[in-house]
Design an enzyme around this catalytic site. Structure first.
Site, short mmCIF file in Angstrom:
data_model
loop_
_atom_site.label_atom_id
_atom_site.label_comp_id
_atom_site.label_asym_id
_atom_site.label_seq_id
_atom_site.Cartn_x
_atom_site.Cartn_y
_atom_site.Cartn_z
N GLU A 1 0.83 -1.13 0.21
CA GLU A 1 -0.22 -0.14 -0.12
C GLU A 1 1.24 1.34 -0.19
O GLU A 1 1.68 1.20 1.13
CB GLU A 1 -0.94 -0.13 1.19
CG GLU A 1 -1.77 1.28 1.36
CD GLU A 1 -3.04 1.32 2.54
OE1 GLU A 1 -3.12 -0.44 3.14
OE2 GLU A 1 -3.19 2.51 3.62
N ASP B 1 -4.69 10.12 10.11
CA ASP B 1 -3.61 9.98 9.68
C ASP B 1 -2.78 10.07 11.39
O ASP B 1 -2.89 11.17 12.42
CB ASP B 1 -2.19 9.82 8.97
CG ASP B 1 -2.39 9.15 7.56
OD1 ASP B 1 -2.63 7.71 7.83
OD2 ASP B 1 -2.37 9.10 6.62
#
Lengths: 400, 255
Positions: free
Chosen positions: B46, B57
């Site tokens: 990924e 994040d």
């Protein structure tokens, strides 16, 4: 076909091509709960009653609509000031935080988070949390914490925890990111009080509705004074755009009223140090909605500049992006220097020291060709106490 | 059949997907990192496209994005780096990123370039299903790319099923309500993963967020087809002299 309305988004939160809810799945339950319940809660009689009571007795509404005689004479027109600076905590921001804290309680949330730039929204949030005895965490850019010490102290005195946002450019945009991350990590007990008409649907519409009391009052106050509910112009400054949304709201679909949104040009729109989002931004996604966003060619969000922390934001509410796109709103930009000049003019003409944000709206008067028969309403969104350090520096330079 | 679907036909259990940030730790690390991941038994890669405002994040991946941007990484440069990478890398590769840079690049141009260089799928966590269904899904499908939606422990059954239906390749099960790199306990996710298992979804399920070592990898794999490691690997690359050695050392502790 439906009549075009600028006031309300469609069911998915779109104003024209702007809006929506571009959020990661982790936020979906919270945002969906708000989407499905905000209108129903806001229309409950018990909610309306408490909201109206608090606006009257705690915030001090209705705020006056004041005919500024000397300023009117100076511009050869008729200027009315909507005195949001007289609200408790010194700005319009509290109209929204009162509404959202009541909504949070109806949703059973007992932990409040907020972002703040200059600290006005943070103070307004800390205030209503103290009022309701609810835990309050305010995210603020590390740089802004240094620059806005008095407001940080106010929030702490009110019992809020101020958390420094240390990522990215360490200012408002990053404080907003941190607040959203907090919300992701606390999915069940927390309500996020966004301070402007930005964020995922339903925030832009919800905040605009809470702020719409500004134009609701303006209409009947103007009628009392002039016999007509409709001014020729409404002028307001725009960062994210909450005071402008409130000042425009009940005039949005009155096409005879010219809506003037004033953005911060910083050192000049093309100087590289500016926050004039409609002039410089391109369609993009920031903080959960599609709008105009100041960004690089590669789609990285850029750090704007304005002398006024409240206008120092690289995006703009989707409602305003649509007003710009459709031509319904007139968008002007005012430099740091011109805003400072306007602040001193207003102080000496009317005895009112405006916030630096509001000073941008005043400066727009000189960019418009106003007639003697015009009726101009300016949203005086906040008072200038918080900007005294900047004003003192300016007086030193001017030798005052 | 897509490269991702083929992978899951051959391997149903303990599928390891490793996240890395393009252009991190150095601008030209992208390919060496991907090669070392393949060499050290990663089944999928990924590849994160750095963004200035990565909402989903935590601090570690944010920081890697900031460094990658300082290194000069852009989407255009990433596609230059990926030109011809299929000569060297055979495992499926997914691009992960946020909507704004992709919109700025041009959504269709992005899909076309991704498909052309040999990318297999996309994860765009802030692309909601309404916009996917009305606008973007058709473009993604036109270029034969898989699209992977996220679900969380808070996602209701009907919605999990809907997102599974819209996804292809696999479904990304976020282990807890958090941003990436959180320390929430993995053992509490078993109920959730068993619940997903009971829905008999059309896609395989990979678990992500908080997978950092063999223990959490094993826990994630107990009731899913595999797991995704991101933050822990980015930490392992931090200050590494040689990405190959760092990757080998890190992955040897997992598989």
């Amino acid at each position: 076909m439906n009549m075009q309305t600028y006031q309300q988004p469609d069911v998915h939160g779109y104003y024209g091509r702007f809006g929506g809810a571009y959020i990661p799945e982790m936020l979906h339950p919270n945002v969906e709960e708000l989407q499905s319940r905000y209108l129903e809660i806001m229309q409950e009689p018990s909610f309306q009653l408490e909201f109206r009571d608090l606006l009257r007795d705690y915030v001090g509404r209705p705020t006056p609509l004041y005919f500024a005689k000397r300023l009117s004479a100076a511009y050869g027109t008729n200027i009315y000031l909507k005195r949001e600076d007289l609200c408790h905590t010194g700005a319009h921001k509290i109209n929204n935080t009162i509404g959202q804290i009541l909504l949070a309680q109806k949703l059973g949330k007992n932990r409040i988070i907020a972002e703040t730039g200059a600290g006005q929204h943070g103070v307004a949030t800390a205030t209503v949390c103290a009022l309701k005895g609810v835990e309050c965490i305010v995210y603020m850019g590390e740089k802004d914490i240094e620059r806005q010490a008095p407001n940080v102290a106010r929030m702490r005195m009110l019992g809020a925890k101020v958390v420094a946002a240390t990522s990215g450019s360490k200012t408002l945009k990053d404080a907003t990111n941190e607040a959203i991350r907090d919300w992701i990590n606390n999915p069940s007990d927390t309500h996020y009080i966004i301070g402007s008409v930005v964020g995922p649907h339903p925030y832009p519409d919800m905040v605009a509705r809470f702020q719409s009391v500004i134009s609701e009052e303006t209409r009947w106050q103007l009628k009392e004074k002039t016999g007509s509910e409709l001014p020729t112009h409404v002028i307001a400054c725009v960062g994210g755009g909450s005071n402008a949304a409130g000042a425009f709201y009940h005039f949005l679909d009155e096409l005879s009223v010219q809506l003037v949104a004033v953005e911060a040009a910083g050192h000049g729109v093309n100087s590289g140090l500016s926050a004039a989002t409609t002039a410089l931004g391109k369609p993009g996604v920031l903080h959960g909605s599609k709008s105009l966003v100041m960004q690089t060619e590669d789609g990285q969000v850029v750090e704007p500049h304005s002398i006024s922390a409240g206008l120092d934001y690289p995006g703009i509410g989707p409602l305003h992006a649509n007003l710009f796109d459709s031509g319904r709103g007139q968008f002007l930009a005012v430099t740091d220097e011109d805003a400072l000049r306007a602040a001193f003019d207003v102080a000496r003409t009317e005895g009112i020291i405006p916030a630096l944000e509001t000073a941008h709206a005043f400066s727009a008067l000189s960019q418009l060709s106003l007639k003697a028969t015009d009726q101009v309403v300016i949203c005086l969104s906040g008072r200038g106490d918080k900007d005294l350090a900047t004003y003192m520096k300016q007086m030193e330079m001017m030798g005052i | 059949m897509s490269r991702i679907q083929t992978l899951f036909q051959q391997k149903h259990k303990r599928v390891l997907n490793v996240y890395c940030t393009a252009g991190y730790p150095e601008l030209n690390s992208t390919l060496p990192v991907m090669e070392s991941l393949q060499a050290n038994r990663a089944d999928l890669i990924e590849l994160g496209m750095p963004y200035s405002d990565p909402l989903a994040d935590g601090p570690v991946i944010q920081q890697s994005s900031a460094i990658a941007l300082e290194n000069g990484m852009t989407i255009a440069r990433l596609f230059e780096q990926l030109e011809g990478f299929r000569d060297r890398i055979t495992v499926p590769v997914i691009l992960m990123g946020y909507m704004n840079p992709v919109l700025q690049y041009g959504f269709e141009r992005f899909c076309a370039d991704a498909a052309r260089v040999g990318v297999d799928g996309l994860i765009l966590p802030d692309l909601p299903e309404y916009e996917f269904e009305t606008e973007y899904g058709a473009i993604i499908r036109k270029y034969g790319l898989d699209f992977i939606f996220l679900v969380t422990p808070e996602t209701a059954e009907q919605r999990v099923k809907k997102l599974d239906k819209l996804s292809s390749g696999f479904l990304y099960a976020v282990s807890s309500s958090s941003t990436t790199g959180s320390n929430k306990q993995m053992n509490s996710v078993q109920d959730y993963l068993q619940r997903l298992e009971s829905y008999q979804l059309k896609n395989p399920v990979l678990v992500g967020f908080g997978i950092k070592d063999r223990e959490s990898f094993d826990a994630a794999c107990a009731h899913a087809n595999g797991a995704i490691i991101g933050t822990a690997y980015i930490k392992a690359l931090e200050g590494a002299k040689d990405v190959g050695t760092a990757t080998k050392e890190f992955l040897s502790t997992i598989v």
